[in-house]
Design a protein around this motif. Structure first.
Motif, PDB file in Angstrom:
ATOM      1  N   ARG A 337      19.448   4.670  33.745  1.00  0.00           N
ATOM      2  CA  ARG A 337      20.293   3.726  32.999  1.00  0.00           C
ATOM      3  C   ARG A 337      21.774   3.892  33.317  1.00  0.00           C
ATOM      4  NH1 ARG A 337      19.086   5.170  27.114  1.00  0.00           N
ATOM      5  NH2 ARG A 337      19.027   7.193  28.161  1.00  0.00           N
ATOM      6  N   SER A 338      22.097   4.730  34.289  1.00  0.00           N
ATOM      7  CA  SER A 338      23.514   4.926  34.625  1.00  0.00           C
ATOM      8  C   SER A 338      23.622   5.604  35.983  1.00  0.00           C
ATOM      9  CB  SER A 338      24.185   5.823  33.578  1.00  0.00           C
ATOM     10  OG  SER A 338      23.659   7.142  33.684  1.00  0.00           O
ATOM     11  N   GLY A 339      24.827   5.556  36.529  1.00  0.00           N
ATOM     12  CA  GLY A 339      25.073   6.278  37.776  1.00  0.00           C
ATOM     13  C   GLY A 339      24.947   7.779  37.570  1.00  0.00           C
ATOM     14  N   THR A 340      25.228   8.241  36.377  1.00  0.00           N
ATOM     15  CA  THR A 340      25.053   9.678  36.087  1.00  0.00           C
ATOM     16  C   THR A 340      23.574  10.042  36.226  1.00  0.00           C
ATOM     17  OG1 THR A 340      26.904   9.522  34.581  1.00  0.00           O
ATOM     18  CG2 THR A 340      25.532  11.487  34.389  1.00  0.00           C
ATOM     19  N   ASP A 341      22.688   9.161  35.751  1.00  0.00           N
ATOM     20  CA  ASP A 341      21.243   9.399  35.941  1.00  0.00           C
ATOM     21  C   ASP A 341      20.893   9.433  37.430  1.00  0.00           C
ATOM     22  OD1 ASP A 341      20.767   9.480  33.214  1.00  0.00           O
ATOM     23  OD2 ASP A 341      20.056   7.391  33.093  1.00  0.00           O
ATOM     24  N   VAL A 342      21.512   8.522  38.198  1.00  0.00           N
ATOM     25  CA  VAL A 342      21.248   8.509  39.649  1.00  0.00           C
ATOM     26  C   VAL A 342      21.618   9.873  40.229  1.00  0.00           C
ATOM     27  CG1 VAL A 342      21.948   7.496  41.869  1.00  0.00           C
ATOM     28  CG2 VAL A 342      21.592   6.002  39.878  1.00  0.00           C
ATOM     29  N   VAL A 343      22.768  10.385  39.832  1.00  0.00           N
ATOM     30  CA  VAL A 343      23.227  11.674  40.375  1.00  0.00           C
ATOM     31  C   VAL A 343      22.324  12.809  39.908  1.00  0.00           C
ATOM     32  CG1 VAL A 343      25.170  13.301  40.417  1.00  0.00           C
ATOM     33  CG2 VAL A 343      25.567  10.853  40.738  1.00  0.00           C
ATOM     34  N   ARG A 344      21.809  12.732  38.694  1.00  0.00           N
ATOM     35  CA  ARG A 344      20.838  13.752  38.245  1.00  0.00           C
ATOM     36  C   ARG A 344      19.628  13.764  39.181  1.00  0.00           C
ATOM     37  NH1 ARG A 344      22.189  11.828  32.287  1.00  0.00           N
ATOM     38  NH2 ARG A 344      23.014  13.756  31.400  1.00  0.00           N
ATOM     39  N   LEU A 346      19.533  12.741  42.286  1.00  0.00           N
ATOM     40  CA  LEU A 346      19.954  13.279  43.587  1.00  0.00           C
ATOM     41  C   LEU A 346      20.021  14.805  43.523  1.00  0.00           C
ATOM     42  CD1 LEU A 346      22.951  10.871  44.463  1.00  0.00           C
ATOM     43  CD2 LEU A 346      20.572  10.661  45.222  1.00  0.00           C
ATOM     44  N   ALA A 347      20.565  15.308  42.419  1.00  0.00           N
ATOM     45  CA  ALA A 347      20.742  16.762  42.285  1.00  0.00           C
ATOM     46  C   ALA A 347      19.392  17.477  42.294  1.00  0.00           C
ATOM     47  CB  ALA A 347      21.500  17.073  40.996  1.00  0.00           C
ATOM     48  N   LEU A 348      18.363  16.821  41.778  1.00  0.00           N
ATOM     49  CA  LEU A 348      17.051  17.462  41.672  1.00  0.00           C
ATOM     50  C   LEU A 348      16.143  17.163  42.869  1.00  0.00           C
ATOM     51  CD1 LEU A 348      16.502  17.084  37.833  1.00  0.00           C
ATOM     52  CD2 LEU A 348      16.896  19.181  39.108  1.00  0.00           C
ATOM     53  N   GLY A 349      16.702  16.537  43.902  1.00  0.00           N
ATOM     54  CA  GLY A 349      15.925  16.444  45.149  1.00  0.00           C
ATOM     55  C   GLY A 349      15.607  15.052  45.646  1.00  0.00           C
ATOM     56  N   ALA A 350      16.032  13.993  44.932  1.00  0.00           N
ATOM     57  CA  ALA A 350      15.762  12.637  45.432  1.00  0.00           C
ATOM     58  C   ALA A 350      16.854  12.213  46.415  1.00  0.00           C
ATOM     59  CB  ALA A 350      15.705  11.649  44.269  1.00  0.00           C
ATOM     60  N   SER A 351      16.488  11.376  47.369  1.00  0.00           N
ATOM     61  CA  SER A 351      17.495  10.815  48.277  1.00  0.00           C
ATOM     62  C   SER A 351      18.067   9.530  47.702  1.00  0.00           C
ATOM     63  CB  SER A 351      16.872  10.513  49.639  1.00  0.00           C
ATOM     64  OG  SER A 351      16.473  11.714  50.237  1.00  0.00           O
ATOM     65  N   ALA A 352      17.341   8.911  46.785  1.00  0.00           N
ATOM     66  CA  ALA A 352      17.833   7.702  46.104  1.00  0.00           C
ATOM     67  C   ALA A 352      16.991   7.508  44.851  1.00  0.00           C
ATOM     68  CB  ALA A 352      17.720   6.476  47.003  1.00  0.00           C
ATOM     69  N   ALA A 353      17.551   6.766  43.895  1.00  0.00           N
ATOM     70  CA  ALA A 353      16.819   6.451  42.662  1.00  0.00           C
ATOM     71  C   ALA A 353      16.695   4.934  42.550  1.00  0.00           C
ATOM     72  CB  ALA A 353      17.566   7.008  41.456  1.00  0.00           C
ATOM     73  N   PHE A 354      15.673   4.504  41.846  1.00  0.00           N
ATOM     74  CA  PHE A 354      15.461   3.064  41.647  1.00  0.00           C
ATOM     75  C   PHE A 354      15.467   2.755  40.157  1.00  0.00           C
ATOM     76  CE2 PHE A 354      14.400   1.208  45.793  1.00  0.00           C
ATOM     77  CZ  PHE A 354      14.485   2.363  46.561  1.00  0.00           C
ATOM     78  N   ALA A 355      15.893   1.543  39.829  1.00  0.00           N
ATOM     79  CA  ALA A 355      15.883   1.108  38.431  1.00  0.00           C
ATOM     80  C   ALA A 355      15.106  -0.192  38.317  1.00  0.00           C
ATOM     81  CB  ALA A 355      17.313   0.920  37.924  1.00  0.00           C
ATOM     82  N   GLY A 356      14.385  -0.329  37.223  1.00  0.00           N
ATOM     83  CA  GLY A 356      13.651  -1.563  36.949  1.00  0.00           C
ATOM     84  C   GLY A 356      14.254  -2.273  35.755  1.00  0.00           C
ATOM     85  N   LYS A 357      14.020  -1.692  34.570  1.00  0.00           N
ATOM     86  CA  LYS A 357      14.431  -2.390  33.338  1.00  0.00           C
ATOM     87  C   LYS A 357      15.928  -2.703  33.302  1.00  0.00           C
ATOM     88  CE  LYS A 357      11.989   0.503  30.600  1.00  0.00           C
ATOM     89  NZ  LYS A 357      10.868   0.973  31.474  1.00  0.00           N
ATOM     90  N   ALA A 358      16.760  -1.829  33.860  1.00  0.00           N
ATOM     91  CA  ALA A 358      18.204  -2.095  33.816  1.00  0.00           C
ATOM     92  C   ALA A 358      18.502  -3.470  34.411  1.00  0.00           C
ATOM     93  CB  ALA A 358      18.955  -1.006  34.582  1.00  0.00           C
ATOM     94  N   PHE A 359      17.804  -3.806  35.506  1.00  0.00           N
ATOM     95  CA  PHE A 359      18.055  -5.102  36.147  1.00  0.00           C
ATOM     96  C   PHE A 359      17.507  -6.257  35.307  1.00  0.00           C
ATOM     97  CE2 PHE A 359      18.787  -2.209  39.660  1.00  0.00           C
ATOM     98  CZ  PHE A 359      19.953  -2.749  40.181  1.00  0.00           C
ATOM     99  N   LEU A 360      16.400  -6.009  34.645  1.00  0.00           N
ATOM    100  CA  LEU A 360      15.836  -7.074  33.797  1.00  0.00           C
ATOM    101  C   LEU A 360      16.723  -7.314  32.575  1.00  0.00           C
ATOM    102  CD1 LEU A 360      12.022  -6.256  33.947  1.00  0.00           C
ATOM    103  CD2 LEU A 360      13.363  -7.785  35.397  1.00  0.00           C
ATOM    104  N   TRP A 361      17.223  -6.233  31.972  1.00  0.00           N
ATOM    105  CA  TRP A 361      18.129  -6.428  30.825  1.00  0.00           C
ATOM    106  C   TRP A 361      19.326  -7.276  31.251  1.00  0.00           C
ATOM    107  CZ3 TRP A 361      17.930  -0.442  30.147  1.00  0.00           C
ATOM    108  CH2 TRP A 361      16.767  -0.093  29.455  1.00  0.00           C
TER     109      TRP A 361
END
Ligand SMILES: Cc1cc2nc3c(=O)[nH]c(=O)nc-3n(C[C@H](O)[C@H](O)[C@H](O)COP(=O)(O)O)c2cc1C
Length: 410
Positions: A337-344, A346-361
Protein backbone atom coordinates in the motif's frame (compact mmCIF):
# COMPACT_ATOMS: atom_id res chain seq x y z
CA UNK A 1 26.12 -0.83 1.05
CA UNK A 2 27.77 1.84 3.12
CA UNK A 3 31.29 1.55 1.83
CA UNK A 4 30.19 2.07 -1.75
CA UNK A 5 28.47 5.32 -1.91
CA UNK A 6 28.40 9.06 -1.86
CA UNK A 7 26.38 9.40 -4.94
CA UNK A 8 25.20 12.78 -6.09
CA UNK A 9 21.58 13.39 -5.23
CA UNK A 10 19.15 12.92 -8.08
CA UNK A 11 17.43 16.28 -8.41
CA UNK A 12 13.74 15.89 -7.56
CA UNK A 13 11.90 16.47 -10.86
CA UNK A 14 9.44 19.35 -10.94
CA UNK A 15 5.96 17.98 -10.31
CA UNK A 16 3.26 18.70 -12.82
CA UNK A 17 0.41 20.79 -11.46
CA UNK A 18 -2.13 17.98 -11.82
CA UNK A 19 0.00 15.70 -9.67
CA UNK A 20 0.29 18.42 -7.05
CA UNK A 21 -3.49 18.88 -6.99
CA UNK A 22 -4.15 15.13 -6.79
CA UNK A 23 -1.49 14.73 -4.16
CA UNK A 24 -3.17 17.30 -1.96
CA UNK A 25 -6.46 15.36 -2.07
CA UNK A 26 -4.96 11.87 -2.14
CA UNK A 27 -1.55 12.01 -0.46
CA UNK A 28 -1.50 8.24 0.12
CA UNK A 29 -3.17 5.13 -1.25
CA UNK A 30 -5.27 4.92 1.93
CA UNK A 31 -7.03 8.12 0.86
CA UNK A 32 -7.87 6.58 -2.50
CA UNK A 33 -9.41 3.58 -0.77
CA UNK A 34 -11.53 5.82 1.45
CA UNK A 35 -12.76 7.79 -1.55
CA UNK A 36 -13.46 4.63 -3.57
CA UNK A 37 -15.63 3.31 -0.76
CA UNK A 38 -17.82 6.39 -1.00
CA UNK A 39 -17.86 6.89 -4.77
CA UNK A 40 -17.66 3.55 -6.58
CA UNK A 41 -20.84 1.49 -7.04
CA UNK A 42 -21.23 -0.72 -4.00
CA UNK A 43 -20.78 -4.00 -5.89
CA UNK A 44 -17.56 -2.62 -7.42
CA UNK A 45 -16.12 -1.66 -4.04
CA UNK A 46 -17.00 -5.00 -2.47
CA UNK A 47 -15.40 -6.78 -5.43
CA UNK A 48 -12.13 -4.85 -5.33
CA UNK A 49 -11.78 -4.65 -1.56
CA UNK A 50 -13.09 -7.96 -0.23
CA UNK A 51 -11.10 -11.04 0.66
CA UNK A 52 -11.76 -14.59 1.74
CA UNK A 53 -13.81 -15.18 4.89
CA UNK A 54 -13.90 -12.15 7.15
CA UNK A 55 -10.97 -10.39 5.40
CA UNK A 56 -8.53 -11.47 8.11
CA UNK A 57 -5.99 -12.59 5.49
CA UNK A 58 -5.97 -9.07 4.06
CA UNK A 59 -5.55 -7.59 7.53
CA UNK A 60 -2.68 -10.00 8.21
CA UNK A 61 -0.90 -8.99 4.99
CA UNK A 62 -1.06 -5.34 6.03
CA UNK A 63 -0.05 -5.95 9.64
CA UNK A 64 2.87 -8.16 8.59
CA UNK A 65 4.24 -5.46 6.29
CA UNK A 66 3.77 -2.80 8.96
CA UNK A 67 5.76 -4.95 11.41
CA UNK A 68 8.92 -5.01 9.28
CA UNK A 69 11.39 -2.42 10.59
CA UNK A 70 14.36 -1.15 8.61
CA UNK A 71 17.32 0.30 10.49
CA UNK A 72 18.52 3.37 8.60
CA UNK A 73 22.19 4.31 8.26
CA UNK A 74 23.10 7.93 7.78
CA UNK A 75 25.94 9.89 6.26
CA UNK A 76 26.17 7.58 3.28
CA UNK A 77 23.79 8.98 0.66
CA UNK A 78 22.72 12.41 -0.31
CA UNK A 79 19.17 12.85 -1.49
CA UNK A 80 16.93 10.77 -3.67
CA UNK A 81 18.37 7.63 -5.28
CA UNK A 82 17.45 6.29 -8.72
CA UNK A 83 14.81 3.56 -8.51
CA UNK A 84 15.00 1.95 -11.95
CA UNK A 85 15.54 -1.82 -12.14
CA UNK A 86 16.24 -4.56 -14.61
CA UNK A 87 13.81 -7.48 -14.59
CA UNK A 88 14.34 -10.46 -16.87
CA UNK A 89 16.76 -8.48 -19.01
CA UNK A 90 14.46 -5.51 -19.56
CA UNK A 91 14.74 -2.08 -18.05
CA UNK A 92 11.85 -0.71 -15.94
CA UNK A 93 11.59 2.69 -14.27
CA UNK A 94 10.66 1.42 -10.79
CA UNK A 95 10.79 -1.76 -8.69
CA UNK A 96 7.02 -2.27 -8.71
CA UNK A 97 4.29 -3.24 -11.13
CA UNK A 98 0.59 -3.88 -11.58
CA UNK A 99 -0.49 -7.38 -10.51
CA UNK A 100 -2.78 -9.46 -12.75
CA UNK A 101 -6.47 -9.04 -12.07
CA UNK A 102 -9.55 -10.69 -13.49
CA UNK A 103 -12.49 -8.35 -13.71
CA UNK A 104 -10.95 -4.91 -13.12
CA UNK A 105 -13.58 -3.71 -15.58
CA UNK A 106 -16.16 -4.41 -12.86
CA UNK A 107 -14.41 -1.66 -10.92
CA UNK A 108 -14.13 0.63 -13.94
CA UNK A 109 -15.31 -0.42 -17.42
CA UNK A 110 -12.27 -0.35 -19.74
CA UNK A 111 -9.88 -0.69 -16.78
CA UNK A 112 -7.48 -3.19 -18.36
CA UNK A 113 -6.51 -0.75 -21.09
CA UNK A 114 -6.36 2.15 -18.62
CA UNK A 115 -3.93 0.15 -16.45
CA UNK A 116 -1.87 -0.92 -19.46
CA UNK A 117 -1.57 2.68 -20.69
CA UNK A 118 -0.56 3.99 -17.27
CA UNK A 119 2.09 1.26 -16.97
CA UNK A 120 3.50 1.99 -20.42
CA UNK A 121 3.59 5.73 -19.75
CA UNK A 122 5.52 5.14 -16.51
CA UNK A 123 7.47 2.15 -17.82
CA UNK A 124 6.53 -0.30 -15.07
CA UNK A 125 5.39 -3.92 -15.66
CA UNK A 126 1.70 -4.50 -16.33
CA UNK A 127 0.34 -8.04 -15.99
CA UNK A 128 -2.88 -8.65 -17.90
CA UNK A 129 -5.04 -11.28 -16.17
CA UNK A 130 -6.44 -14.10 -18.30
CA UNK A 131 -9.87 -13.27 -16.86
CA UNK A 132 -9.46 -9.57 -17.67
CA UNK A 133 -11.71 -7.45 -19.84
CA UNK A 134 -9.40 -6.81 -22.80
CA UNK A 135 -7.76 -9.24 -25.20
CA UNK A 136 -4.04 -9.94 -25.34
CA UNK A 137 -3.92 -8.24 -28.74
CA UNK A 138 -5.74 -5.08 -27.55
CA UNK A 139 -3.42 -4.75 -24.56
CA UNK A 140 -0.30 -5.38 -26.66
CA UNK A 141 -1.16 -2.28 -28.70
CA UNK A 142 -1.01 -0.02 -25.65
CA UNK A 143 1.30 -1.81 -23.19
CA UNK A 144 4.08 -2.44 -25.72
CA UNK A 145 7.27 -3.59 -24.06
CA UNK A 146 6.04 -3.57 -20.43
CA UNK A 147 3.42 -6.24 -21.16
CA UNK A 148 3.29 -9.42 -19.04
CA UNK A 149 0.47 -11.99 -19.23
CA UNK A 150 -1.03 -14.22 -16.51
CA UNK A 151 -2.51 -17.63 -17.20
CA UNK A 152 -4.77 -19.89 -15.17
CA UNK A 153 -4.90 -23.58 -15.88
CA UNK A 154 -7.03 -24.34 -18.97
CA UNK A 155 -6.30 -28.03 -19.28
CA UNK A 156 -9.21 -29.39 -21.36
CA UNK A 157 -8.29 -31.14 -24.61
CA UNK A 158 -4.64 -31.39 -23.71
CA UNK A 159 -4.40 -27.67 -22.84
CA UNK A 160 -5.73 -26.62 -26.24
CA UNK A 161 -6.81 -23.19 -24.98
CA UNK A 162 -3.87 -22.74 -22.59
CA UNK A 163 -1.33 -23.46 -25.31
CA UNK A 164 -3.18 -21.27 -27.80
CA UNK A 165 -3.07 -18.39 -25.31
CA UNK A 166 0.69 -18.92 -25.00
CA UNK A 167 1.00 -18.76 -28.78
CA UNK A 168 -1.04 -15.55 -28.89
CA UNK A 169 1.01 -14.03 -26.08
CA UNK A 170 4.19 -14.79 -27.97
CA UNK A 171 2.85 -13.29 -31.21
CA UNK A 172 1.69 -10.19 -29.34
CA UNK A 173 5.17 -9.61 -27.88
CA UNK A 174 4.42 -10.38 -24.22
CA UNK A 175 7.63 -10.13 -22.21
CA UNK A 176 6.87 -12.43 -19.26
CA UNK A 177 4.38 -15.29 -18.90
CA UNK A 178 3.05 -15.78 -15.37
CA UNK A 179 1.36 -19.04 -14.31
CA UNK A 180 -0.86 -18.69 -11.27
CA UNK A 181 -0.48 -21.70 -9.00
CA UNK A 182 -2.50 -20.68 -5.98
CA UNK A 183 -6.08 -21.30 -7.10
CA UNK A 184 -6.38 -25.10 -6.80
CA UNK A 185 -10.04 -24.72 -5.84
CA UNK A 186 -12.66 -21.99 -6.12
CA UNK A 187 -13.29 -20.29 -2.82
CA UNK A 188 -15.90 -17.77 -1.80
CA UNK A 189 -15.43 -14.10 -1.11
CA UNK A 190 -18.21 -13.23 1.25
CA UNK A 191 -18.65 -9.60 0.26
CA UNK A 192 -19.05 -10.51 -3.41
CA UNK A 193 -21.81 -12.95 -2.59
CA UNK A 194 -23.69 -10.34 -0.60
CA UNK A 195 -23.74 -7.84 -3.48
CA UNK A 196 -24.81 -10.43 -6.03
CA UNK A 197 -21.51 -11.08 -7.80
CA UNK A 198 -21.80 -14.79 -7.11
CA UNK A 199 -18.56 -15.04 -5.14
CA UNK A 200 -16.28 -15.28 -8.16
CA UNK A 201 -16.46 -11.78 -9.57
CA UNK A 202 -19.13 -12.79 -12.05
CA UNK A 203 -20.88 -9.70 -13.37
CA UNK A 204 -24.55 -10.50 -13.87
CA UNK A 205 -26.54 -7.38 -12.99
CA UNK A 206 -29.70 -7.80 -10.93
CA UNK A 207 -32.03 -5.03 -9.70
CA UNK A 208 -29.79 -4.00 -6.79
CA UNK A 209 -26.74 -3.73 -9.06
CA UNK A 210 -28.75 -1.78 -11.63
CA UNK A 211 -29.63 0.69 -8.89
CA UNK A 212 -25.92 0.99 -7.97
CA UNK A 213 -25.08 1.71 -11.61
CA UNK A 214 -27.81 4.31 -12.05
CA UNK A 215 -26.63 6.12 -8.94
CA UNK A 216 -22.95 6.09 -10.07
CA UNK A 217 -23.01 8.27 -13.21
CA UNK A 218 -19.21 8.22 -13.76
CA UNK A 219 -19.19 4.41 -13.77
CA UNK A 220 -22.33 4.25 -15.95
CA UNK A 221 -20.73 6.59 -18.49
CA UNK A 222 -17.57 4.47 -18.58
CA UNK A 223 -19.77 1.42 -19.23
CA UNK A 224 -21.62 3.27 -21.98
CA UNK A 225 -18.27 4.02 -23.68
CA UNK A 226 -16.52 0.69 -23.07
CA UNK A 227 -19.31 -1.88 -22.87
CA UNK A 228 -20.16 -4.00 -19.89
CA UNK A 229 -17.50 -6.04 -18.10
CA UNK A 230 -16.62 -9.22 -19.98
CA UNK A 231 -14.04 -11.99 -20.11
CA UNK A 232 -12.51 -10.86 -23.40
CA UNK A 233 -9.81 -13.52 -23.74
CA UNK A 234 -12.10 -16.37 -22.88
CA UNK A 235 -14.91 -15.08 -25.10
CA UNK A 236 -12.52 -15.57 -28.01
CA UNK A 237 -12.93 -19.35 -27.54
CA UNK A 238 -16.60 -19.44 -26.51
CA UNK A 239 -17.80 -18.48 -29.99
CA UNK A 240 -18.65 -15.21 -31.70
CA UNK A 241 -22.30 -15.28 -30.65
CA UNK A 242 -21.77 -16.38 -27.05
CA UNK A 243 -23.76 -14.33 -24.53
CA UNK A 244 -22.19 -13.18 -21.27
CA UNK A 245 -23.82 -16.14 -19.54
CA UNK A 246 -22.43 -18.54 -22.14
CA UNK A 247 -18.95 -17.12 -21.65
CA UNK A 248 -19.22 -17.43 -17.88
CA UNK A 249 -20.32 -21.04 -18.20
CA UNK A 250 -17.60 -21.74 -20.73
CA UNK A 251 -14.94 -20.20 -18.47
CA UNK A 252 -16.15 -22.29 -15.52
CA UNK A 253 -15.80 -25.47 -17.60
CA UNK A 254 -12.46 -24.62 -19.15
CA UNK A 255 -10.53 -23.01 -16.32
CA UNK A 256 -9.73 -24.59 -13.00
CA UNK A 257 -7.49 -26.60 -10.78
CA UNK A 258 -3.86 -26.05 -9.95
CA UNK A 259 -1.10 -26.56 -12.48
CA UNK A 260 0.80 -29.72 -11.61
CA UNK A 261 4.59 -29.50 -11.80
CA UNK A 262 4.46 -31.68 -14.92
CA UNK A 263 2.15 -29.15 -16.51
CA UNK A 264 4.42 -26.29 -15.48
CA UNK A 265 7.24 -28.17 -17.23
CA UNK A 266 5.14 -28.38 -20.40
CA UNK A 267 4.64 -24.61 -20.36
CA UNK A 268 8.37 -24.21 -19.78
CA UNK A 269 8.95 -26.15 -22.98
CA UNK A 270 6.54 -24.04 -25.00
CA UNK A 271 7.29 -20.55 -23.71
CA UNK A 272 10.73 -19.41 -24.74
CA UNK A 273 10.63 -16.08 -22.87
CA UNK A 274 10.84 -15.48 -19.11
CA UNK A 275 8.42 -17.74 -17.20
CA UNK A 276 7.22 -16.88 -13.70
CA UNK A 277 5.09 -18.85 -11.24
CA UNK A 278 2.81 -16.87 -8.95
CA UNK A 279 1.45 -17.83 -5.56
CA UNK A 280 4.44 -19.54 -3.97
CA UNK A 281 4.71 -19.49 -0.16
CA UNK A 282 6.85 -22.53 0.68
CA UNK A 283 10.58 -22.50 -0.18
CA UNK A 284 10.38 -26.15 -1.28
CA UNK A 285 7.89 -25.15 -4.01
CA UNK A 286 10.24 -22.37 -5.09
CA UNK A 287 13.11 -24.89 -5.30
CA UNK A 288 10.93 -27.21 -7.35
CA UNK A 289 10.11 -24.38 -9.77
CA UNK A 290 13.79 -23.45 -10.10
CA UNK A 291 14.63 -27.07 -10.94
CA UNK A 292 12.15 -26.85 -13.82
CA UNK A 293 13.95 -23.83 -15.23
CA UNK A 294 11.47 -21.19 -14.08
CA UNK A 295 12.90 -17.66 -14.27
CA UNK A 296 10.88 -15.98 -11.53
CA UNK A 297 8.79 -16.67 -8.43
CA UNK A 298 6.04 -14.42 -7.12
CA UNK A 299 5.67 -14.90 -3.38
CA UNK A 300 1.95 -14.21 -2.96
CA UNK A 301 -1.23 -15.28 -1.18
CA UNK A 302 -3.46 -13.79 -3.89
CA UNK A 303 -3.93 -10.66 -1.81
CA UNK A 304 -5.85 -12.59 0.87
CA UNK A 305 -8.60 -13.52 -1.58
CA UNK A 306 -8.32 -17.33 -1.58
CA UNK A 307 -8.38 -18.38 2.06
CA UNK A 308 -7.65 -16.33 5.15
CA UNK A 309 -5.41 -18.92 6.82
CA UNK A 310 -2.43 -18.37 4.49
CA UNK A 311 0.60 -16.62 5.98
CA UNK A 312 1.51 -13.15 4.81
CA UNK A 313 3.90 -13.43 1.83
CA UNK A 314 6.28 -10.88 3.37
CA UNK A 315 6.81 -13.38 6.22
CA UNK A 316 7.64 -16.19 3.75
CA UNK A 317 9.79 -14.01 1.51
CA UNK A 318 13.18 -14.34 3.28
CA UNK A 319 13.02 -18.15 3.30
CA UNK A 320 11.94 -18.29 -0.35
CA UNK A 321 14.65 -15.82 -1.36
CA UNK A 322 17.27 -17.90 0.49
CA UNK A 323 16.07 -21.09 -1.21
CA UNK A 324 16.12 -19.52 -4.66
CA UNK A 325 19.45 -17.71 -4.29
CA UNK A 326 20.46 -16.23 -7.61
CA UNK A 327 18.87 -19.01 -9.65
CA UNK A 328 15.67 -17.03 -10.28
CA UNK A 329 14.20 -13.58 -9.73
CA UNK A 330 12.04 -13.27 -6.62
CA UNK A 331 9.00 -10.97 -6.72
CA UNK A 332 6.34 -10.37 -4.09
CA UNK A 333 2.77 -9.15 -3.80
CA UNK A 334 -0.09 -9.06 -1.26
CA UNK A 335 -0.65 -6.05 0.92
CA UNK A 336 1.49 -3.41 -0.82
CA UNK A 337 0.00 0.00 0.00
CA UNK A 338 3.01 2.32 -0.14
CA UNK A 339 6.51 2.77 -1.45
CA UNK A 340 7.72 1.96 2.06
CA UNK A 341 6.07 -1.46 1.66
CA UNK A 342 7.86 -1.84 -1.69
CA UNK A 343 11.18 -1.15 0.04
CA UNK A 344 10.35 -3.65 2.80
CA UNK A 345 9.88 -6.29 0.08
CA UNK A 346 13.16 -5.28 -1.56
CA UNK A 347 14.96 -5.43 1.79
CA UNK A 348 13.71 -8.98 2.39
CA UNK A 349 14.86 -10.32 -0.97
CA UNK A 350 12.41 -9.30 -3.72
CA UNK A 351 13.64 -7.62 -6.89
CA UNK A 352 10.25 -5.92 -7.31
CA UNK A 353 6.83 -5.84 -5.67
CA UNK A 354 3.40 -5.83 -7.28
CA UNK A 355 0.15 -4.24 -6.15
CA UNK A 356 -3.40 -5.19 -7.01
CA UNK A 357 -6.01 -3.55 -4.81
CA UNK A 358 -4.15 -0.22 -4.65
CA UNK A 359 -4.74 0.19 -8.39
CA UNK A 360 -8.38 -0.82 -8.14
CA UNK A 361 -9.04 1.64 -5.31
CA UNK A 362 -7.56 4.35 -7.52
CA UNK A 363 -9.93 3.41 -10.34
CA UNK A 364 -12.85 3.46 -7.94
CA UNK A 365 -11.82 6.86 -6.61
CA UNK A 366 -10.61 8.64 -9.73
CA UNK A 367 -11.61 6.53 -12.72
CA UNK A 368 -9.10 6.52 -15.57
CA UNK A 369 -6.85 9.05 -13.84
CA UNK A 370 -6.32 6.81 -10.82
CA UNK A 371 -3.62 4.29 -11.84
CA UNK A 372 -1.19 7.00 -12.95
CA UNK A 373 -1.56 8.63 -9.56
CA UNK A 374 -0.81 5.37 -7.74
CA UNK A 375 2.33 4.92 -9.82
CA UNK A 376 3.43 8.48 -9.00
CA UNK A 377 2.78 7.94 -5.29
CA UNK A 378 4.57 4.59 -5.17
CA UNK A 379 7.54 5.99 -7.11
CA UNK A 380 7.91 9.02 -4.84
CA UNK A 381 7.50 6.96 -1.68
CA UNK A 382 9.89 4.23 -2.86
CA UNK A 383 12.52 6.82 -3.66
CA UNK A 384 12.06 8.57 -0.33
CA UNK A 385 12.15 5.31 1.64
CA UNK A 386 15.34 4.16 -0.08
CA UNK A 387 16.93 7.55 0.47
CA UNK A 388 15.89 7.49 4.12
CA UNK A 389 17.48 4.12 4.89
CA UNK A 390 20.71 5.03 3.13
CA UNK A 391 20.31 2.91 -0.01
CA UNK A 392 21.49 4.40 -3.29
CA UNK A 393 19.62 1.90 -5.49
CA UNK A 394 16.79 -0.66 -5.04
CA UNK A 395 19.18 -3.61 -4.74
CA UNK A 396 20.97 -1.86 -1.88
CA UNK A 397 17.90 -2.23 0.32
CA UNK A 398 19.00 -5.83 0.96
CA UNK A 399 22.00 -4.67 2.97
CA UNK A 400 19.95 -2.86 5.58
CA UNK A 401 19.54 -4.25 9.09
CA UNK A 402 15.99 -5.55 9.52
CA UNK A 403 13.78 -6.43 12.46
CA UNK A 404 11.32 -9.05 11.21
CA UNK A 405 10.17 -11.09 14.14
CA UNK A 406 7.41 -12.90 12.24
CA UNK A 407 9.64 -14.29 9.46
CA UNK A 408 8.70 -17.93 8.92
CA UNK A 409 11.35 -20.59 9.44
CA UNK A 410 10.68 -23.70 7.39
C1 LIG B 1 -10.16 -7.99 -7.82
C2 LIG B 1 -8.96 -8.87 -7.93
C3 LIG B 1 -8.90 -9.82 -8.93
C4 LIG B 1 -7.77 -10.65 -9.05
N1 LIG B 1 -7.71 -11.55 -10.08
C5 LIG B 1 -6.59 -12.27 -10.26
C6 LIG B 1 -6.44 -13.11 -11.40
O1 LIG B 1 -7.33 -13.20 -12.25
N2 LIG B 1 -5.29 -13.83 -11.50
C7 LIG B 1 -4.29 -13.77 -10.56
O2 LIG B 1 -3.26 -14.43 -10.70
N3 LIG B 1 -4.41 -12.97 -9.49
C8 LIG B 1 -5.51 -12.21 -9.31
N4 LIG B 1 -5.62 -11.38 -8.24
C9 LIG B 1 -4.52 -11.33 -7.26
C10 LIG B 1 -3.47 -10.28 -7.64
O3 LIG B 1 -2.77 -10.65 -8.78
C11 LIG B 1 -2.47 -10.08 -6.52
O4 LIG B 1 -1.92 -11.31 -6.15
C12 LIG B 1 -3.08 -9.42 -5.28
O5 LIG B 1 -4.05 -8.46 -5.64
C13 LIG B 1 -1.99 -8.74 -4.48
O6 LIG B 1 -2.48 -8.27 -3.26
P1 LIG B 1 -2.98 -6.77 -3.01
O7 LIG B 1 -4.32 -6.69 -3.66
O8 LIG B 1 -3.05 -6.67 -1.54
O9 LIG B 1 -1.99 -5.85 -3.64
C14 LIG B 1 -6.72 -10.53 -8.12
C15 LIG B 1 -6.79 -9.56 -7.12
C16 LIG B 1 -7.88 -8.73 -7.02
C17 LIG B 1 -7.90 -7.69 -5.96
Amino acid sequence: MHDVIKKTAAAAPAKNPRYVALHRRFPTIAYLRKHARRHAPRFAFEYMDGGAGADTGIARNWAALDAVELVARYGVTTGLPPIDVELFGRHYSAPFGIAPMGGPSIVWPGADLVLAKAAQRARVPYVLGLAGGATIEQVADVAGDVFWFQLYRCAKNDHAIGFDLVRRADTAGVHVLMLTLDVPVRTTRTREVVVGLGGAGVFRPGPRMMWDIVTSPGWAWAMFKNGQPRFANIKHYAGANASLNDVIQFARNEMGGAFSWDEVAQYRDRWKGPLVVKGVLHPADAERAVKLGIDGIVVSNHGGRQIEALPAPIDCLPAVARAVGNHATVLMDSGIRSGTDVVRALALGASAAFAGKAFLWSLGALGAEGPGHVIDLLADETQAALGQIGAHAPAQARSVVIRHAAALQF
